[in-house]
Design a protein around this motif. Sequence first.
Motif, PDB file in Angstrom:
ATOM      1  N   GLU A 204      -1.576 -21.148   5.803  1.00 62.33           N
ATOM      2  CA  GLU A 204      -2.676 -19.773   5.768  1.00 62.33           C
ATOM      3  C   GLU A 204      -3.014 -19.880   7.340  1.00 62.33           C
ATOM      4  OE1 GLU A 204      -7.213 -19.809   4.786  1.00 62.33           O
ATOM      5  OE2 GLU A 204      -6.110 -21.171   3.769  1.00 62.33           O
ATOM      6  N   GLY A 205      -2.967 -18.923   8.259  1.00 59.75           N
ATOM      7  CA  GLY A 205      -3.050 -18.978   8.894  1.00 59.75           C
ATOM      8  C   GLY A 205      -2.412 -18.477  10.047  1.00 59.75           C
ATOM      9  N   ASN A 206      -0.811 -18.755   9.206  1.00 61.65           N
ATOM     10  CA  ASN A 206       0.349 -18.174   9.906  1.00 61.65           C
ATOM     11  C   ASN A 206       0.239 -16.155  10.236  1.00 61.65           C
ATOM     12  OD1 ASN A 206       1.248 -20.815  10.241  1.00 61.65           O
ATOM     13  ND2 ASN A 206       2.311 -20.463   8.397  1.00 61.65           N
ATOM     14  N   ARG A 207       0.842 -16.067  10.966  1.00 55.90           N
ATOM     15  CA  ARG A 207       0.954 -14.582  11.077  1.00 55.90           C
ATOM     16  C   ARG A 207       1.190 -13.721   9.798  1.00 55.90           C
ATOM     17  NH1 ARG A 207       6.576 -13.274  15.070  1.00 55.90           N
ATOM     18  NH2 ARG A 207       5.206 -11.426  14.844  1.00 55.90           N
ATOM     19  N   PRO A 208       0.893 -12.753   9.990  1.00 64.31           N
ATOM     20  CA  PRO A 208       1.083 -11.552   8.296  1.00 64.31           C
ATOM     21  C   PRO A 208       2.606 -11.223   8.808  1.00 64.31           C
ATOM     22  CG  PRO A 208      -0.534 -10.767   9.990  1.00 64.31           C
ATOM     23  CD  PRO A 208       0.381 -11.408  10.815  1.00 64.31           C
ATOM     24  N   SER A 209       3.258 -10.639   7.426  1.00 67.49           N
ATOM     25  CA  SER A 209       4.728 -10.890   6.846  1.00 67.49           C
ATOM     26  C   SER A 209       4.230  -9.599   5.999  1.00 67.49           C
ATOM     27  CB  SER A 209       4.898 -11.677   5.912  1.00 67.49           C
ATOM     28  OG  SER A 209       6.034 -11.501   5.526  1.00 67.49           O
ATOM     29  N   LEU A 210       5.640  -7.816   6.453  1.00 72.72           N
ATOM     30  CA  LEU A 210       5.390  -7.267   5.306  1.00 72.72           C
ATOM     31  C   LEU A 210       5.915  -7.726   3.910  1.00 72.72           C
ATOM     32  CD1 LEU A 210       6.631  -6.306   8.462  1.00 72.72           C
ATOM     33  CD2 LEU A 210       8.260  -4.573   7.473  1.00 72.72           C
ATOM     34  N   ASP A 211       6.487  -8.882   3.556  1.00 67.91           N
ATOM     35  CA  ASP A 211       6.213  -8.837   1.582  1.00 67.91           C
ATOM     36  C   ASP A 211       5.097  -9.102   1.398  1.00 67.91           C
ATOM     37  OD1 ASP A 211       9.025  -9.651   2.932  1.00 67.91           O
ATOM     38  OD2 ASP A 211       8.850 -11.621   2.939  1.00 67.91           O
ATOM     39  N   ARG A 212       3.689  -9.119   2.431  1.00 66.37           N
ATOM     40  CA  ARG A 212       2.348  -9.170   1.758  1.00 66.37           C
ATOM     41  C   ARG A 212       1.289  -7.325   1.210  1.00 66.37           C
ATOM     42  NH1 ARG A 212      -0.833 -13.689   3.133  1.00 66.37           N
ATOM     43  NH2 ARG A 212      -2.088 -13.155   1.445  1.00 66.37           N
ATOM     44  N   ILE A 213       2.884  -6.801   2.248  1.00 65.65           N
ATOM     45  CA  ILE A 213       2.055  -4.892   2.331  1.00 65.65           C
ATOM     46  C   ILE A 213       2.946  -4.551   0.885  1.00 65.65           C
ATOM     47  CG2 ILE A 213       1.879  -2.981   3.178  1.00 65.65           C
ATOM     48  CD1 ILE A 213       1.639  -4.544   5.887  1.00 65.65           C
ATOM     49  N   VAL A 214       2.138  -4.243  -0.339  1.00 64.80           N
ATOM     50  CA  VAL A 214       2.848  -3.509  -1.054  1.00 64.80           C
ATOM     51  C   VAL A 214       2.428  -1.693  -0.809  1.00 64.80           C
ATOM     52  CG1 VAL A 214       3.119  -2.913  -3.891  1.00 64.80           C
ATOM     53  CG2 VAL A 214       2.081  -4.797  -2.963  1.00 64.80           C
ATOM     54  N   GLY A 215       3.693  -0.972  -0.945  1.00 64.86           N
ATOM     55  CA  GLY A 215       3.484   0.888  -0.545  1.00 64.86           C
ATOM     56  C   GLY A 215       4.046   1.572  -2.011  1.00 64.86           C
ATOM     57  N   THR A 216       3.517   2.540  -1.887  1.00 60.31           N
ATOM     58  CA  THR A 216       3.703   3.470  -2.753  1.00 60.31           C
ATOM     59  C   THR A 216       3.540   4.965  -2.539  1.00 60.31           C
ATOM     60  OG1 THR A 216       4.121   4.756  -5.090  1.00 60.31           O
ATOM     61  CG2 THR A 216       2.049   3.917  -4.324  1.00 60.31           C
ATOM     62  N   VAL A 217       4.621   5.959  -3.184  1.00 65.96           N
ATOM     63  CA  VAL A 217       3.904   7.080  -2.599  1.00 65.96           C
ATOM     64  C   VAL A 217       4.064   7.969  -3.682  1.00 65.96           C
ATOM     65  CG1 VAL A 217       5.416   9.477  -1.830  1.00 65.96           C
ATOM     66  CG2 VAL A 217       5.980   6.681  -0.539  1.00 65.96           C
ATOM     67  N   THR A 218       2.873   8.651  -3.645  1.00 61.90           N
ATOM     68  CA  THR A 218       2.521  10.117  -4.599  1.00 61.90           C
ATOM     69  C   THR A 218       2.918  11.464  -4.479  1.00 61.90           C
ATOM     70  OG1 THR A 218       0.269   9.828  -3.744  1.00 61.90           O
ATOM     71  CG2 THR A 218       0.983   8.442  -5.558  1.00 61.90           C
ATOM     72  N   PRO A 219       3.744  11.677  -4.808  1.00 64.83           N
ATOM     73  CA  PRO A 219       4.038  13.203  -4.244  1.00 64.83           C
ATOM     74  C   PRO A 219       3.142  14.356  -4.587  1.00 64.83           C
ATOM     75  CG  PRO A 219       5.630  12.832  -5.310  1.00 64.83           C
ATOM     76  CD  PRO A 219       4.646  10.927  -5.532  1.00 64.83           C
ATOM     77  N   ASP A 220       2.757  13.977  -5.895  1.00 59.97           N
ATOM     78  CA  ASP A 220       1.663  15.503  -6.467  1.00 59.97           C
ATOM     79  C   ASP A 220       0.642  14.237  -7.400  1.00 59.97           C
ATOM     80  OD1 ASP A 220       2.299  14.126  -9.300  1.00 59.97           O
ATOM     81  OD2 ASP A 220       4.434  15.127  -8.919  1.00 59.97           O
ATOM     82  N   LEU A 221      -0.449  15.025  -7.782  1.00 55.18           N
ATOM     83  CA  LEU A 221      -1.636  14.970  -7.586  1.00 55.18           C
ATOM     84  C   LEU A 221      -1.282  14.146  -9.005  1.00 55.18           C
ATOM     85  CD1 LEU A 221      -4.332  14.733  -7.244  1.00 55.18           C
ATOM     86  CD2 LEU A 221      -4.832  16.880  -7.887  1.00 55.18           C
ATOM     87  N   GLU A 222      -1.014  14.807  -9.916  1.00 57.20           N
ATOM     88  CA  GLU A 222      -0.673  13.387 -11.937  1.00 57.20           C
ATOM     89  C   GLU A 222      -0.169  12.384 -11.319  1.00 57.20           C
ATOM     90  OE1 GLU A 222       1.796  14.542 -15.575  1.00 57.20           O
ATOM     91  OE2 GLU A 222       1.911  15.964 -13.641  1.00 57.20           O
ATOM     92  N   SER A 223       1.163  12.484 -10.105  1.00 58.37           N
ATOM     93  CA  SER A 223       0.883  10.929 -10.173  1.00 58.37           C
ATOM     94  C   SER A 223       0.468   9.450  -8.817  1.00 58.37           C
ATOM     95  CB  SER A 223       2.882  11.063  -9.787  1.00 58.37           C
ATOM     96  OG  SER A 223       2.571  11.731  -8.237  1.00 58.37           O
ATOM     97  N   GLN A 224      -0.226  10.413  -8.250  1.00 57.70           N
ATOM     98  CA  GLN A 224      -1.325  10.059  -7.643  1.00 57.70           C
ATOM     99  C   GLN A 224      -2.668   9.216  -8.780  1.00 57.70           C
ATOM    100  OE1 GLN A 224      -3.224  12.273  -4.606  1.00 57.70           O
ATOM    101  NE2 GLN A 224      -5.436  11.704  -5.132  1.00 57.70           N
ATOM    102  N   ASP A 225      -3.309  10.552  -9.744  1.00 57.78           N
ATOM    103  CA  ASP A 225      -4.135  10.080 -11.066  1.00 57.78           C
ATOM    104  C   ASP A 225      -3.079   8.406 -11.453  1.00 57.78           C
ATOM    105  OD1 ASP A 225      -5.581  11.992  -8.982  1.00 57.78           O
ATOM    106  OD2 ASP A 225      -5.408  13.114 -11.324  1.00 57.78           O
ATOM    107  N   HIS A 226      -2.185   9.128 -11.909  1.00 57.50           N
ATOM    108  CA  HIS A 226      -1.857   7.586 -12.844  1.00 57.50           C
ATOM    109  C   HIS A 226      -1.913   6.763 -12.085  1.00 57.50           C
ATOM    110  CE1 HIS A 226       0.467   6.026 -15.567  1.00 57.50           C
ATOM    111  NE2 HIS A 226       1.564   5.744 -15.005  1.00 57.50           N
ATOM    112  N   ILE A 227      -1.291   6.266 -10.696  1.00 57.32           N
ATOM    113  CA  ILE A 227      -1.316   5.358  -9.798  1.00 57.32           C
ATOM    114  C   ILE A 227      -2.403   5.089  -9.474  1.00 57.32           C
ATOM    115  CG2 ILE A 227      -0.292   4.690  -7.799  1.00 57.32           C
ATOM    116  CD1 ILE A 227       1.976   6.214  -7.815  1.00 57.32           C
TER     117      ILE A 227
END
Length: 515
Positions: A204-227
């Motif tokens: 705790e207190g160490n620098r942030p990491s990209l491993d602790r960031i979860v990303g996703t893409v929603t190309p349309d409204l239907e997938s956005q609502d589901h996610i």
Amino acid sequence: MTDLSRILPDFPAGRFANLLPAIERHGLTTADLLTLQVADIGKRTQLPLLDIKRLCNAVLDALHVDLGVSDKKPQFQSSTGEKDPKVESDTSTTGNASALPLKLTGTQLLAAPHRFISTLDDSLDAALGGGVPVGYVTEIVGESGAGKTQLLLTLLLAVQLPPPRGLGRPALYVSTEAPLSTRRLAQLLAHHPLLQGLPAGEEEGNRPSLDRIVGTVTPDLESQDHILNFQVPVEVVRRGVGLLVVDSVAANYRAEFERGSGSGNGIAGAGANNLGARGHDLARLGRLLHDLARKHDLAVVVANQVADRFAGSSSAKSSAPPLLPFQPPSYSLPRTSQESPLASRSRYTLPLEPPSSNATTTTEHLLLHLRSSMPDPPPEEPLAPAALLLDHQQRWFTGWGDDDPRANPHDVGLKTPSLGLVWATQVAARVALLKRPAAAYGRGEEALGGEEGREETTTTTTPRSWRRWMKVVFAPHVAGAGPGLDGAVEFEVTMGGLRAVDRKGKGKGKGKEED
């Protein structure tokens, strides 16, 4: 009952195991149990009325406990359908974030400590009242190139820091336009003064990491609502997410509801139907994001686009002098109350000032005779005061249009956040990022950097550079900024992220500006 487990996850369903299958089979919802009469439910399900009444009362009591308007303690159940004293004792010890949110008094709300996610700049944090608040839905709105995504990427790293700058928790990034820019995140980690000096590791207190960031893409409204409705709540609980970012909230709604709105017959009706459906979806999305922020004690930050605002006809009418009500000509009869044509013709008299010409006299007599047979038109309704018009009121919740245009002769124009007033009521805080040209517009060599060759012959008009400001439009924890740039903080985008700029100097630190 398809929505009971979603609305009341801790409802003691084991006590009503003999009733729920029949209610589920007939498609009754929680709202039906609260609004329909017991006799009507009994006719549809063929269940005993006394048992149905007990179920309805139990659902009502559970909702009161969940909303915090009842002093009764919630009842938890185990997998066997009986009360679980271990879970109940653990919850009473640790506290439930959504147990009694509505029973807090104003004094208790003010005494409760607010937690924020820092922008990693002290001046920007001070302008935001401490940073991005936890437990609320915050909107970052601005035109393209104002720095919205740069601020969001900084928050993805800042939330991983321990308090007071962060929460020590991972982040979730939902994009509707482009994938998560991991290259830019790595650049921020390498060049930001507060992040580059932290040691790498898992403590705790160490620098942030990209491993602790979860990303996703929603190309349309239907997938956005589901996610957002199904996958995001699961990831929030599984990973202990402290920040949910949606970039941007308007992209899919624009593509979905503006596609085909001007095709076919009945364009006006189709546009009204699209606006109604979009407003319903926006209200549902706002309620979902608010529930996530309140229930899981996290910060929800959404980016929003803007559209150009043009002066409407209402503003033009409001500036014009008021129209006088209808007045008859001076040579006609005095105005009387609306009566039958016979009564009007019986009281017909000669005009006060008859014309001199005989032909004109005959025509005027005929016109007056016809006019006397018709009731006088009603007077025109007075125009609404300028203070009641949308063009005047939207300056208080859009972030644009509240300054004097004479003070900014090079202003590129007024903007309006996308998705309208319906979405503005769904967010708790709105932060506007303003962008204006730093100097007058130039042409050719002066505008494009002064390089010799092809650039010198171009006639494209472009500003030399841009200046950016951050402004709080409205927020629950800090007062909004003043008109125009009063109270706004100027900043610039560098290799290390956002950095406030001192008005008397270039900046507070050194760093290359990010293009």
